[in-house]
Design an enzyme around this catalytic site. Structure first.
Site, PDB file in Angstrom:
ATOM      1  N   HIS A 183       4.490  -9.127  -2.262  1.00  8.09           N
ATOM      2  CA  HIS A 183       5.818  -9.325  -2.846  1.00  8.09           C
ATOM      3  C   HIS A 183       6.188 -10.795  -2.940  1.00  8.09           C
ATOM      4  CE1 HIS A 183       6.027  -5.097  -1.696  1.00  8.09           C
ATOM      5  NE2 HIS A 183       6.973  -4.989  -2.608  1.00  8.09           N
ATOM      6  N   CYS A 198      -8.299  -8.312  -7.011  1.00  6.67           N
ATOM      7  CA  CYS A 198      -7.266  -9.304  -6.702  1.00  6.67           C
ATOM      8  C   CYS A 198      -6.867 -10.001  -8.001  1.00  6.67           C
ATOM      9  CB  CYS A 198      -7.790 -10.328  -5.697  1.00  6.67           C
ATOM     10  SG  CYS A 198      -6.601 -11.630  -5.318  1.00  6.67           S
TER      11      CYS A 198
END
Length: 129
Positions: free
Chosen positions: A68, A49
């Protein structure tokens, strides 16, 4: 009760037809609802991450997806280069989970943009080796 004064006319019987044929390319003419899996989206698999929201990130690389940037419009997504590798917990945070955490939207956007920069650096590293 209503009654008919004239008799119903019988229509010509329907002819049995063969099933619908596919388009000449072999593909269905209906569009798929599933998003296209681009190389950037596929590259998120098993990555770490890169959004790293303090107190939220679960650090599970098995749940990392491409998150996104928000704001492309209703029913639209930003291009894949405007996205960050995010674990499931950070992705949920970015998609609205921040509202209950006392963090302002601007702070959330900054965390996401920092993650996008880290992701772009990672992608450049991947293609340069």
């Amino acid at each position: 009760m209503l009654t008919r004064k004239t008799r119903l006319r019988s229509k010509a019987q329907l002819k049995a037809r063969s099933p619908m044929k596919r388009a000449s390319s072999g593909r269905s003419t209906l569009k798929s609802k599933a998003p296209k899996q681009s190389k950037i989206r596929l590259s998120a698999k098993d990555e770490q991450c890169l959004v790293r929201v303090l107190g939220v990130c679960n650090g599970n690389s098995a749940t990392v997806v491409l998150a996104h940037l928000n704001g492309a419009g209703v029913g639209m997504k930003s291009p894949d280069w405007q996205a960050a590798y995010a674990c499931s917990a950070c992705h949920e945070f970015l998609d609205g989970g921040y509202a209950d955490s006392g963090i302002w939207r601007e702070q959330r956007d900054l965390l996401h943009l920092q993650g996008i920069i880290r992701t772009q650096e990672r992608l450049l590293y991947k293609i340069s080796r």
